[in-house]
Write an enzyme that holds these catalytic residues in place. Structure first.
Site, PDB file in Angstrom:
ATOM      1  N   GLY A 255      10.346 -40.961  26.584  1.00  0.00           N
ATOM      2  CA  GLY A 255       9.992 -41.247  25.198  1.00  0.00           C
ATOM      3  C   GLY A 255      11.135 -41.848  24.398  1.00  0.00           C
ATOM      4  CG  HIS A 256      10.417 -42.652  20.207  1.00  0.00           C
ATOM      5  ND1 HIS A 256       9.753 -43.073  19.091  1.00  0.00           N
ATOM      6  CD2 HIS A 256      10.248 -41.308  20.233  1.00  0.00           C
ATOM      7  CE1 HIS A 256       9.221 -42.045  18.469  1.00  0.00           C
ATOM      8  NE2 HIS A 256       9.513 -40.967  19.149  1.00  0.00           N
ATOM      9  CG  ASN A 257      14.938 -42.442  18.978  1.00  0.00           C
ATOM     10  OD1 ASN A 257      13.830 -42.558  18.474  1.00  0.00           O
ATOM     11  ND2 ASN A 257      15.951 -43.235  18.655  1.00  0.00           N
TER      12      ASN A 257
ATOM     13  CB  SER B 216      14.263 -36.971  19.805  1.00  0.00           C
ATOM     14  OG  SER B 216      13.928 -38.083  18.990  1.00  0.00           O
TER      15      SER B 216
ATOM     16  CD  GLN C 237       8.882 -46.341  17.463  1.00  0.00           C
ATOM     17  OE1 GLN C 237       9.447 -45.649  18.301  1.00  0.00           O
ATOM     18  NE2 GLN C 237       8.629 -45.886  16.243  1.00  0.00           N
TER      19      GLN C 237
END
Length: 349
Positions: A243-245, A263, A202
């Site tokens: 969460g990521h992005n 995302s 990440q």
């Protein structure tokens, strides 16, 4: 430690009806305010309680002032948004009574020689500031907090005790991050092969705008490749997972225990009630309001209020039920047509 009503209005605006030289020392609820305090009325159903208040002054709207103003013994502060006026007044009193902050780095803090800490900033006991990190003017990093390598804490931003602000992450001016929050931990990224999981590094960041508040024990994951983005003025309650992005638009607010999978892209001025969930890779436009406990399982491309509750079941059963629910409107019309036919046949018979 008091303030004149006239000075309060000079700072915050509004129309003062009454003695400008009255001095007040705080703000309190309608039923508890005394002669040295102000109070507020933001809901017309409490007009009777407001009329009986012993407060030195009442913050209220023009409509409420027209209804009960002449009967009040105290002064009135008339404003279009009494609740917002109350909030700004409360900020003013908190600042009035706050202990003066003394800039400097506590002797027990660990600050890397290559870190940049402004002379007006505060670094508390046992805090850690790693190499290349920047702590801006008037910023505050409280006891036990961690600012990772190359991270940036903007002007006037406050990291409460035991915040983890990981490498490369950024937050703008006037932010507040409460204790236990973790900003920039790895996102949940794995590739599956042969029944085992392979970690995906990440390498993105978390980039946070100005005037953002992040609640206790909330977590925001760093991006896998691109960055996780939190816009200006976003308000996140306690125990939220981003969460990521993900991209969270300006001035969006989320109540406790909301979860947003990776995302997802959420627009500006949205609200999410407690424990609402958003699945990954979805898009939600500006000015969408999601009720508490709702599951957003598809993109929302139209402004409005959305609510979704459904009991847990085996997936196959749930899918069958979902198809039936989706067709209920058509089924109702068909049933009505059949009822008309049966009625006609019965009358003929």
């Amino acid at each position: 430690m008091r303030i004149r009503l006239g000075d309060l209005v000079d700072r915050l605006g509004g129309q003062l009806i009454g003695d400008a030289d009255i001095e007040v020392e705080g703000i309190a609820p309608l039923d508890a305010a005394g002669a040295s305090q102000i109070t507020f009325l933001s809901n017309p159903k409490f007009r009777a309680q407001a009329a009986a208040t012993r407060a030195a002054a009442l913050i209220l709207s023009p409509a409420d002032d027209a209804a009960i103003g002449p009967s009040l013994a105290g002064a009135r502060l008339v404003t279009a948004n009494p609740y917002a006026y109350f909030a700004r007044s409360a900020q003013l009193f908190v600042a009035l009574y706050a202990e003066p902050a003394i800039p400097g780095i506590h002797p027990s803090a660990c600050v890397h020689p290559d870190a940049e800490v402004d002379a007006s900033a505060i670094v508390g006991p046992n805090a850690t500031i790693e190499a290349k990190a920047v702590v801006g003017p008037g910023a505050r990093v409280d006891a036990g907090s961690f600012v990772g390598r190359g991270a940036t804490v903007g002007e006037g931003t406050h990291l409460h005790a035991n915040v983890s602000f990981h490498a490369g992450c950024e937050i703008g001016a006037r932010g507040i991050i409460h204790s236990g929050a973790v900003i920039g931990a790895d996102g949940f990224g794995f590739a599956r092969e042969g029944g085992v999981y392979i970690k995906i590094p990440q390498t993105g960041r978390v980039v946070i705008g100005d005037d953002v508040e992040i609640g206790a024990n909330t977590t925001i994951d760093r991006g896998a490749l691109a960055d996780t983005i939190i816009g200006n003025g976003v308000k996140l309650d306690n125990l939220i997972q981003i969460g990521h992005n993900c991209v969270i638009g300006d001035h969006t607010a989320m109540a406790g225990c909301v979860g947003v999978a990776g995302s997802a892209k959420i627009g500006k001025h949205c609200t999410f009630g407690g424990a609402a969930m958003v699945l990954g890779h979805l898009t939600i436009v500006d000015n969408v309001h999601v009720s508490s406990g709702s599951m957003v399982s598809r993109s929302i491309l139209e402004v409005g209020q959305y609510t979704g509750f459904y009991p847990l079941a085996k997936n196959a059963d749930w899918e069958k039920s979902a198809v039936i629910v989706r067709n209920l409107g058509t089924m109702r019309e068909k049933i009505r047509e059949l009822e008309k036919i049966i009625k006609t046949l019965t009358e003929k018979k």
